[in-house]
Design a protein around this motif. Structure first.
Motif, PDB file in Angstrom:
ATOM      1  N   LYS A   1       3.050   3.566   0.302  1.00 36.97           N
ATOM      2  CA  LYS A   1       2.966   2.109   0.395  1.00 36.97           C
ATOM      3  C   LYS A   1       2.924   1.542  -1.027  1.00 36.97           C
ATOM      4  CE  LYS A   1       2.827   1.523   4.817  1.00 36.97           C
ATOM      5  NZ  LYS A   1       3.972   0.869   5.468  1.00 36.97           N
ATOM      6  N   LEU A   2       3.558   0.395  -1.228  1.00 34.77           N
ATOM      7  CA  LEU A   2       3.583  -0.230  -2.550  1.00 34.77           C
ATOM      8  C   LEU A   2       2.177  -0.464  -3.073  1.00 34.77           C
ATOM      9  CD1 LEU A   2       5.160  -1.558  -4.890  1.00 34.77           C
ATOM     10  CD2 LEU A   2       5.010  -3.711  -3.598  1.00 34.77           C
ATOM     11  N   ASP A   3       1.259  -0.927  -2.214  1.00 34.46           N
ATOM     12  CA  ASP A   3      -0.092  -1.240  -2.693  1.00 34.46           C
ATOM     13  C   ASP A   3      -0.925  -0.003  -3.032  1.00 34.46           C
ATOM     14  OD1 ASP A   3      -0.741  -0.340  -0.144  1.00 34.46           O
ATOM     15  OD2 ASP A   3      -1.495  -2.274   0.566  1.00 34.46           O
ATOM     16  N   GLU A   4      -0.359   1.191  -2.833  1.00 35.73           N
ATOM     17  CA  GLU A   4      -1.040   2.417  -3.250  1.00 35.73           C
ATOM     18  C   GLU A   4      -0.761   2.751  -4.717  1.00 35.73           C
ATOM     19  OE1 GLU A   4      -1.561   5.418   0.277  1.00 35.73           O
ATOM     20  OE2 GLU A   4       0.518   4.694   0.270  1.00 35.73           O
ATOM     21  N   ILE A   5       0.155   2.006  -5.337  1.00 36.94           N
ATOM     22  CA  ILE A   5       0.445   2.204  -6.765  1.00 36.94           C
ATOM     23  C   ILE A   5      -0.107   0.996  -7.516  1.00 36.94           C
ATOM     24  CG2 ILE A   5       2.189   2.633  -8.531  1.00 36.94           C
ATOM     25  CD1 ILE A   5       4.102   3.533  -6.309  1.00 36.94           C
TER      26      ILE A   5
ATOM     27  N   THR B   1       6.909  -0.534   1.686  1.00 33.30           N
ATOM     28  CA  THR B   1       6.954   0.891   1.365  1.00 33.30           C
ATOM     29  C   THR B   1       7.908   1.128   0.198  1.00 33.30           C
ATOM     30  OG1 THR B   1       6.482   1.517   3.651  1.00 33.30           O
ATOM     31  CG2 THR B   1       7.554   3.173   2.299  1.00 33.30           C
ATOM     32  N   VAL B   2       7.563   2.078  -0.664  1.00 35.55           N
ATOM     33  CA  VAL B   2       8.428   2.478  -1.779  1.00 35.55           C
ATOM     34  C   VAL B   2       9.339   3.602  -1.290  1.00 35.55           C
ATOM     35  CG1 VAL B   2       8.508   3.431  -4.108  1.00 35.55           C
ATOM     36  CG2 VAL B   2       6.691   1.826  -3.487  1.00 35.55           C
ATOM     37  N   TRP B   3      10.637   3.428  -1.495  1.00 36.92           N
ATOM     38  CA  TRP B   3      11.654   4.411  -1.102  1.00 36.92           C
ATOM     39  C   TRP B   3      12.386   4.876  -2.347  1.00 36.92           C
ATOM     40  CZ3 TRP B   3      12.603   5.710   4.073  1.00 36.92           C
ATOM     41  CH2 TRP B   3      11.921   4.945   5.022  1.00 36.92           C
ATOM     42  N   VAL B   4      12.691   6.182  -2.403  1.00 36.61           N
ATOM     43  CA  VAL B   4      13.466   6.749  -3.527  1.00 36.61           C
ATOM     44  C   VAL B   4      14.597   7.560  -2.924  1.00 36.61           C
ATOM     45  CG1 VAL B   4      13.405   8.301  -5.531  1.00 36.61           C
ATOM     46  CG2 VAL B   4      11.476   6.793  -5.065  1.00 36.61           C
TER      47      VAL B   4
END
Length: 115
Positions: free
Chosen positions: A15-19, A110-113
């Motif tokens: 999740k974005l807010d985890e970074i 969510t962050v996707w790579v």
């Protein structure tokens, strides 16, 4: 060194807010350590490069300091302080020591790579 985004397989990282803004985390992507960075708080952007620093021969780039040099957003390696462009993976001080970069995006919080 970007991978082809149309053929790439996207993987959810976290999740974005985890970074924490302006920091990085390390993720395992297809068996490879990738440093994933969140830049900014209000209008965040995400970047992904190899976590392995070829200058120090250690997997530490996700722990580096995020900043900018001119218009380039960079991470300074925590060992010898070389700067890596987060968009391209280029090592500014020693281009021969550049690392791979990967397409990254935020979707649904969510962050996707892609790899």
């Amino acid at each position: 060194m970007h991978r082809d985004t149309e053929l790439a397989h996207w993987t959810a990282i976290c999740k974005l807010d985890e970074i924490v803004p302006d920091t990085g985390v390390c993720a395992l992507l297809n068996g490879r350590q990738v440093a994933v960075f969140r830049v900014g708080d209000v209008n965040p952007r995400v970047f992904a490069i190899d976590n392995y620093d070829p200058n120090s021969q250690a997997a530490v780039l996700s722990r580096g300091l995020v900043g900018s040099i001119g218009e380039r957003i960079v991470v300074a390696s925590p060992i010898y302080k070389q700067h890596f462009d987060l968009a391209s993976g280029e090592c500014l001080e020693a281009p021969a020591q550049s690392v791979a970069s990967y397409p990254a995006r935020i979707e649904g919080g969510t962050v996707w790579v892609a790899a």
